[in-house]
Design a protein around this motif. Sequence first.
Motif, PDB file in Angstrom:
ATOM      1  N   THR A   2      14.622   3.309   7.717  1.00  0.00           N
ATOM      2  CA  THR A   2      14.303   3.139   6.302  1.00  0.00           C
ATOM      3  C   THR A   2      12.815   2.854   6.088  1.00  0.00           C
ATOM      4  OG1 THR A   2      14.660   0.752   6.296  1.00  0.00           O
ATOM      5  CG2 THR A   2      16.600   2.162   5.919  1.00  0.00           C
ATOM      6  N   ASP A   3      12.366   3.109   4.876  1.00  0.00           N
ATOM      7  CA  ASP A   3      10.978   2.795   4.519  1.00  0.00           C
ATOM      8  C   ASP A   3      10.728   1.294   4.624  1.00  0.00           C
ATOM      9  OD1 ASP A   3      10.471   5.480   4.054  1.00  0.00           O
ATOM     10  OD2 ASP A   3      10.718   5.322   1.887  1.00  0.00           O
ATOM     11  N   GLN A   4      11.727   0.497   4.265  1.00  0.00           N
ATOM     12  CA  GLN A   4      11.589  -0.967   4.344  1.00  0.00           C
ATOM     13  C   GLN A   4      11.397  -1.408   5.795  1.00  0.00           C
ATOM     14  OE1 GLN A   4      11.103  -3.016   1.874  1.00  0.00           O
ATOM     15  NE2 GLN A   4      10.980  -4.776   3.190  1.00  0.00           N
ATOM     16  N   LEU A   5      12.117  -0.788   6.722  1.00  0.00           N
ATOM     17  CA  LEU A   5      11.954  -1.119   8.140  1.00  0.00           C
ATOM     18  C   LEU A   5      10.560  -0.744   8.617  1.00  0.00           C
ATOM     19  CD1 LEU A   5      13.240  -2.197  10.750  1.00  0.00           C
ATOM     20  CD2 LEU A   5      14.000   0.143  11.215  1.00  0.00           C
ATOM     21  N   LEU A   6      10.063   0.401   8.188  1.00  0.00           N
ATOM     22  CA  LEU A   6       8.711   0.812   8.572  1.00  0.00           C
ATOM     23  C   LEU A   6       7.672  -0.147   7.994  1.00  0.00           C
ATOM     24  CD1 LEU A   6       8.930   4.694   8.209  1.00  0.00           C
ATOM     25  CD2 LEU A   6       9.186   3.293  10.273  1.00  0.00           C
ATOM     26  N   ARG A   7       7.897  -0.601   6.780  1.00  0.00           N
ATOM     27  CA  ARG A   7       6.974  -1.578   6.168  1.00  0.00           C
ATOM     28  C   ARG A   7       6.973  -2.877   6.976  1.00  0.00           C
ATOM     29  NH1 ARG A   7       5.928  -2.324  -0.015  1.00  0.00           N
ATOM     30  NH2 ARG A   7       4.936  -4.347  -0.093  1.00  0.00           N
ATOM     31  N   ARG A   8       8.164  -3.344   7.345  1.00  0.00           N
ATOM     32  CA  ARG A   8       8.258  -4.561   8.160  1.00  0.00           C
ATOM     33  C   ARG A   8       7.586  -4.350   9.516  1.00  0.00           C
ATOM     34  NH1 ARG A   8      13.752  -6.010   9.139  1.00  0.00           N
ATOM     35  NH2 ARG A   8      12.905  -7.968   9.900  1.00  0.00           N
ATOM     36  N   PHE A   9       7.714  -3.155  10.085  1.00  0.00           N
ATOM     37  CA  PHE A   9       7.043  -2.805  11.340  1.00  0.00           C
ATOM     38  C   PHE A   9       5.532  -2.936  11.178  1.00  0.00           C
ATOM     39  CE2 PHE A   9       4.894   0.808  13.505  1.00  0.00           C
ATOM     40  CZ  PHE A   9       5.056   0.405  14.823  1.00  0.00           C
ATOM     41  N   LEU A  10       5.003  -2.372  10.109  1.00  0.00           N
ATOM     42  CA  LEU A  10       3.562  -2.407   9.868  1.00  0.00           C
ATOM     43  C   LEU A  10       3.047  -3.816   9.596  1.00  0.00           C
ATOM     44  CD1 LEU A  10       3.304   0.814   7.709  1.00  0.00           C
ATOM     45  CD2 LEU A  10       2.359   0.487  10.021  1.00  0.00           C
ATOM     46  N   GLU A  40       2.061   3.412   5.877  1.00  0.00           N
ATOM     47  CA  GLU A  40       0.822   2.630   5.949  1.00  0.00           C
ATOM     48  C   GLU A  40      -0.049   2.916   4.722  1.00  0.00           C
ATOM     49  OE1 GLU A  40      -1.834   1.228   9.568  1.00  0.00           O
ATOM     50  OE2 GLU A  40      -2.072   3.366   9.190  1.00  0.00           O
ATOM     51  N   ASP A  41      -0.116   4.172   4.318  1.00  0.00           N
ATOM     52  CA  ASP A  41      -0.862   4.521   3.098  1.00  0.00           C
ATOM     53  C   ASP A  41      -0.265   3.812   1.886  1.00  0.00           C
ATOM     54  OD1 ASP A  41      -2.639   6.193   4.438  1.00  0.00           O
ATOM     55  OD2 ASP A  41      -1.524   8.020   3.954  1.00  0.00           O
ATOM     56  N   ASP A  42       1.070   3.828   1.784  1.00  0.00           N
ATOM     57  CA  ASP A  42       1.746   3.148   0.668  1.00  0.00           C
ATOM     58  C   ASP A  42       1.463   1.649   0.687  1.00  0.00           C
ATOM     59  OD1 ASP A  42       2.803   5.587  -0.094  1.00  0.00           O
ATOM     60  OD2 ASP A  42       4.791   5.193   0.768  1.00  0.00           O
ATOM     61  N   LEU A  43       1.430   1.069   1.872  1.00  0.00           N
ATOM     62  CA  LEU A  43       1.160  -0.357   2.007  1.00  0.00           C
ATOM     63  C   LEU A  43      -0.275  -0.678   1.578  1.00  0.00           C
ATOM     64  CD1 LEU A  43       2.491  -3.003   2.939  1.00  0.00           C
ATOM     65  CD2 LEU A  43       1.667  -2.493   5.245  1.00  0.00           C
ATOM     66  N   ILE A  44      -1.196   0.163   1.967  1.00  0.00           N
ATOM     67  CA  ILE A  44      -2.593  -0.024   1.561  1.00  0.00           C
ATOM     68  C   ILE A  44      -2.703   0.060   0.040  1.00  0.00           C
ATOM     69  CG2 ILE A  44      -4.889   1.050   1.587  1.00  0.00           C
ATOM     70  CD1 ILE A  44      -4.326   1.754   4.564  1.00  0.00           C
ATOM     71  N   ASP A  45      -2.053   1.059  -0.542  1.00  0.00           N
ATOM     72  CA  ASP A  45      -2.090   1.198  -2.005  1.00  0.00           C
ATOM     73  C   ASP A  45      -1.486  -0.024  -2.694  1.00  0.00           C
ATOM     74  OD1 ASP A  45      -3.315   3.674  -1.776  1.00  0.00           O
ATOM     75  OD2 ASP A  45      -1.443   4.797  -2.011  1.00  0.00           O
ATOM     76  N   ALA A  46      -0.364  -0.509  -2.186  1.00  0.00           N
ATOM     77  CA  ALA A  46       0.276  -1.696  -2.769  1.00  0.00           C
ATOM     78  C   ALA A  46      -0.639  -2.908  -2.645  1.00  0.00           C
ATOM     79  CB  ALA A  46       1.615  -1.966  -2.091  1.00  0.00           C
ATOM     80  N   VAL A  48      -3.963  -2.904  -2.518  1.00  0.00           N
ATOM     81  CA  VAL A  48      -5.081  -2.723  -3.449  1.00  0.00           C
ATOM     82  C   VAL A  48      -4.650  -2.995  -4.890  1.00  0.00           C
ATOM     83  CG1 VAL A  48      -6.615  -0.956  -4.427  1.00  0.00           C
ATOM     84  CG2 VAL A  48      -6.379  -1.167  -1.950  1.00  0.00           C
ATOM     85  N   ARG A  49      -3.434  -2.612  -5.234  1.00  0.00           N
ATOM     86  CA  ARG A  49      -2.931  -2.829  -6.599  1.00  0.00           C
ATOM     87  C   ARG A  49      -2.420  -4.250  -6.803  1.00  0.00           C
ATOM     88  NH1 ARG A  49      -0.466   2.454  -5.627  1.00  0.00           N
ATOM     89  NH2 ARG A  49       1.437   1.333  -5.128  1.00  0.00           N
ATOM     90  N   GLY A  50      -2.434  -5.077  -5.765  1.00  0.00           N
ATOM     91  CA  GLY A  50      -1.986  -6.456  -5.896  1.00  0.00           C
ATOM     92  C   GLY A  50      -0.474  -6.585  -5.985  1.00  0.00           C
ATOM     93  N   GLU A  51       0.255  -5.658  -5.390  1.00  0.00           N
ATOM     94  CA  GLU A  51       1.705  -5.638  -5.480  1.00  0.00           C
ATOM     95  C   GLU A  51       2.415  -6.326  -4.311  1.00  0.00           C
ATOM     96  OE1 GLU A  51       1.815  -1.384  -7.885  1.00  0.00           O
ATOM     97  OE2 GLU A  51       2.512  -1.466  -5.811  1.00  0.00           O
ATOM     98  N   LEU A  52       1.664  -6.841  -3.348  1.00  0.00           N
ATOM     99  CA  LEU A  52       2.277  -7.517  -2.209  1.00  0.00           C
ATOM    100  C   LEU A  52       2.483  -8.996  -2.518  1.00  0.00           C
ATOM    101  CD1 LEU A  52       0.242  -6.043   0.803  1.00  0.00           C
ATOM    102  CD2 LEU A  52       2.343  -5.165  -0.232  1.00  0.00           C
ATOM    103  N   ARG A  59      -0.127 -11.145   5.845  1.00  0.00           N
ATOM    104  CA  ARG A  59       0.225 -10.341   7.023  1.00  0.00           C
ATOM    105  C   ARG A  59      -0.563  -9.038   7.037  1.00  0.00           C
ATOM    106  NH1 ARG A  59       4.339 -11.266  10.371  1.00  0.00           N
ATOM    107  NH2 ARG A  59       5.670 -13.052   9.984  1.00  0.00           N
ATOM    108  N   PHE A  60      -0.699  -8.416   5.877  1.00  0.00           N
ATOM    109  CA  PHE A  60      -1.472  -7.180   5.790  1.00  0.00           C
ATOM    110  C   PHE A  60      -2.904  -7.422   6.249  1.00  0.00           C
ATOM    111  CE2 PHE A  60      -4.461  -4.439   3.665  1.00  0.00           C
ATOM    112  CZ  PHE A  60      -3.954  -3.172   3.945  1.00  0.00           C
ATOM    113  N   GLU A  61      -3.508  -8.454   5.710  1.00  0.00           N
ATOM    114  CA  GLU A  61      -4.898  -8.746   6.061  1.00  0.00           C
ATOM    115  C   GLU A  61      -5.038  -9.058   7.546  1.00  0.00           C
ATOM    116  OE1 GLU A  61      -5.778 -11.791   3.218  1.00  0.00           O
ATOM    117  OE2 GLU A  61      -6.240 -10.319   1.658  1.00  0.00           O
ATOM    118  N   GLU A  62      -4.049  -9.717   8.100  1.00  0.00           N
ATOM    119  CA  GLU A  62      -4.076 -10.069   9.517  1.00  0.00           C
ATOM    120  C   GLU A  62      -3.867  -8.847  10.409  1.00  0.00           C
ATOM    121  OE1 GLU A  62      -0.863 -12.267  12.200  1.00  0.00           O
ATOM    122  OE2 GLU A  62      -1.735 -13.564  10.661  1.00  0.00           O
ATOM    123  N   ARG A  63      -2.915  -7.989  10.052  1.00  0.00           N
ATOM    124  CA  ARG A  63      -2.502  -6.903  10.936  1.00  0.00           C
ATOM    125  C   ARG A  63      -3.071  -5.540  10.584  1.00  0.00           C
ATOM    126  NH1 ARG A  63       1.384  -7.595  14.577  1.00  0.00           N
ATOM    127  NH2 ARG A  63       1.894  -5.405  14.406  1.00  0.00           N
TER     128      ARG A  63
END
Length: 86
Positions: A2-10, A40-46, A48-52, A59-63
């Motif tokens: 799933t996309d959610q699993l990939l997001r958790r992976f990233l 990863e592109d979707d995560l970067i966009d989220a 930048v848009r302040g959606e995390l 975690r994003f900033e760290e990893r």
Amino acid sequence: MTDQLLRRFLLGQLTDGEHARILEACFLDDNLHARVLAAEDDLIDAYVRGELSAEECARFEERCADTPEKKQRVEFARMLEKASRG
């Protein structure tokens, strides 16, 4: 996978075993590798848009923003987001 699993992976939210299995699968499956890059592109966009959430942001900033290439991708996404707002 799933996309959610990939997001958790990233974001480094999986066990070491789960992480290793996905990483290995990416080497064996070009389609999965492409999906991880898209996630990863979707995560970067989220980001930048302040959606995390605060935890995801940390975690994003760290990893995900720890290499010059990824920092450059984040800056590019910021410029696109700013341009899209006019």
